[in-house]
Design an enzyme around this catalytic site. Structure first.
Site, PDB file in Angstrom:
ATOM      1  N   HIS A 196     -11.150 -21.338 -65.479  1.00  0.00           N
ATOM      2  CA  HIS A 196     -12.012 -20.501 -64.634  1.00  0.00           C
ATOM      3  C   HIS A 196     -11.389 -20.288 -63.259  1.00  0.00           C
ATOM      4  CE1 HIS A 196     -16.145 -20.455 -66.767  1.00  0.00           C
ATOM      5  NE2 HIS A 196     -15.175 -20.645 -67.649  1.00  0.00           N
ATOM      6  N   ARG A 235     -17.398 -14.303 -62.675  1.00  0.00           N
ATOM      7  CA  ARG A 235     -17.277 -15.603 -63.331  1.00  0.00           C
ATOM      8  C   ARG A 235     -15.817 -16.014 -63.455  1.00  0.00           C
ATOM      9  NH1 ARG A 235     -16.706 -17.424 -68.682  1.00  0.00           N
ATOM     10  NH2 ARG A 235     -17.767 -19.406 -69.119  1.00  0.00           N
ATOM     11  N   GLY A 241     -16.933 -13.694 -70.078  1.00  0.00           N
ATOM     12  CA  GLY A 241     -18.322 -14.118 -70.059  1.00  0.00           C
ATOM     13  C   GLY A 241     -18.458 -15.544 -70.562  1.00  0.00           C
ATOM     14  N   PRO A 242     -19.709 -16.044 -70.655  1.00  0.00           N
ATOM     15  CA  PRO A 242     -19.932 -17.456 -70.995  1.00  0.00           C
ATOM     16  C   PRO A 242     -19.983 -17.726 -72.489  1.00  0.00           C
ATOM     17  CG  PRO A 242     -22.000 -16.428 -70.438  1.00  0.00           C
ATOM     18  CD  PRO A 242     -20.950 -15.355 -70.265  1.00  0.00           C
ATOM     19  N   GLU A 253     -16.628  -8.689 -70.165  1.00  0.00           N
ATOM     20  CA  GLU A 253     -16.933  -7.427 -69.500  1.00  0.00           C
ATOM     21  C   GLU A 253     -15.685  -6.661 -69.076  1.00  0.00           C
ATOM     22  OE1 GLU A 253     -20.888  -9.253 -67.182  1.00  0.00           O
ATOM     23  OE2 GLU A 253     -19.116  -8.602 -66.048  1.00  0.00           O
ATOM     24  N   TYR A 303     -21.496  -8.421 -58.754  1.00  0.00           N
ATOM     25  CA  TYR A 303     -21.487  -8.237 -60.209  1.00  0.00           C
ATOM     26  C   TYR A 303     -22.326  -9.274 -60.946  1.00  0.00           C
ATOM     27  CZ  TYR A 303     -18.486  -4.440 -59.236  1.00  0.00           C
ATOM     28  OH  TYR A 303     -18.034  -3.243 -58.758  1.00  0.00           O
TER      29      TYR A 303
END
Length: 246
Positions: free
Chosen positions: A29, A96, A116-117, A127, A137
């Site tokens: 991340h 993210r 995304g998660p 996305e 966002y």
């Protein structure tokens, strides 16, 4: 973030361009895409390193897209310059784990791909976003399309998950490299500046495993790199490789 100076066969550390970007030892991340825009400024994607609220905190560089001069100073015209408590390098927030940057060849608009998660909550919501200065966002307040006027909805969402690498414009269409999706997708855009929509999605390339990088070369060919030796892919004979598409 540092700048290296090329000297023959080696690179020498020239200077630290920007410090204070959140990071964790596992390296996940962290975003990490850097690219010069058509305005000559340096754009940097940063992840929220699993500290979700950093994405909404303007005092943090995490979960943002940053815009800098080549020397690492906040770029002129940045949306939060002079705002008390906000980092002046911030260009957009609420991200993210943004992975890619590409500019529309005619309008100069910035597009970004984002994870995304999918691994955390069992769904995808990766996305593609149209980035505007000062845009929020939504992460972690919104996942995918929230239809909340405080946040900007994605241009395109993969509900079942397609964790993207980089993205690039090629012959008028937007191409997105897929990691777990293991394909290069062609997103056909319709509309005009600020009012784009994805009218069609096609698979342009598959069969090479994980794809991370896609770039338009100076010869106007599209270059794609595989990423099967990153610890998450299945290594194939000849990996990893650079693919060239005409």
């Amino acid at each position: 973030m540092v700048r290296l100076r090329h000297q023959g066969e080696t690179g020498v550390l020239d200077r630290v361009v920007l410090d204070g970007i959140p990071a964790r030892p596992h390296g996940l991340h962290s975003g990490g895409r850097i690219a010069f825009g058509p305005d000559g400024m340096l754009y940097v994607t940063t992840g929220e390193v699993y500290e979700r609220e950093l994405a909404q905190d303007l005092a943090s560089l995490g979960g943002k897209i940053l815009r800098l001069t080549p020397e690492g100073e906040p770029a002129p015209g940045n949306p939060f310059l002079g705002r008390r408590g906000a980092r002046p390098e911030v260009y957009s927030l609420g991200h993210r784990n943004p992975q890619g940057l590409a500019w529309h060849p005619k309008t100069g608009e910035l597009f970004s791909s984002e994870h995304g998660p999918s691994g955390e909550q069992g769904f995808g919501h990766d996305e593609v976003n149209l980035i505007v200065p000062g845009g929020n966002y939504g992460w972690p307040r919104v996942v995918g399309r929230g239809n909340d006027p405080r946040y900007r909805d994605p241009l395109y969402v993969w509900p079942q998950g397609f964790p993207p690498g980089n993205l690039a414009f090629f012959r008028g269409d937007l191409y997105v490299a897929g990691l777990r999706g293991q394909a290069l997708l062609r997103l056909v855009l319709e509309g005009e500046r600020g009012r784009w929509r994805v009218s069609r999605v096609e698979t342009a390339l598959s069969g090479f495993g994980r794809l991370r990088e896609v770039q338009l070369g100076p010869d106007h060919a599209l270059y794609v790199t595989t990423s099967n030796r990153d610890g998450r892919g299945q290594v194939r004979p000849g990996d990893d490789r650079v693919l060239r598409l005409l």
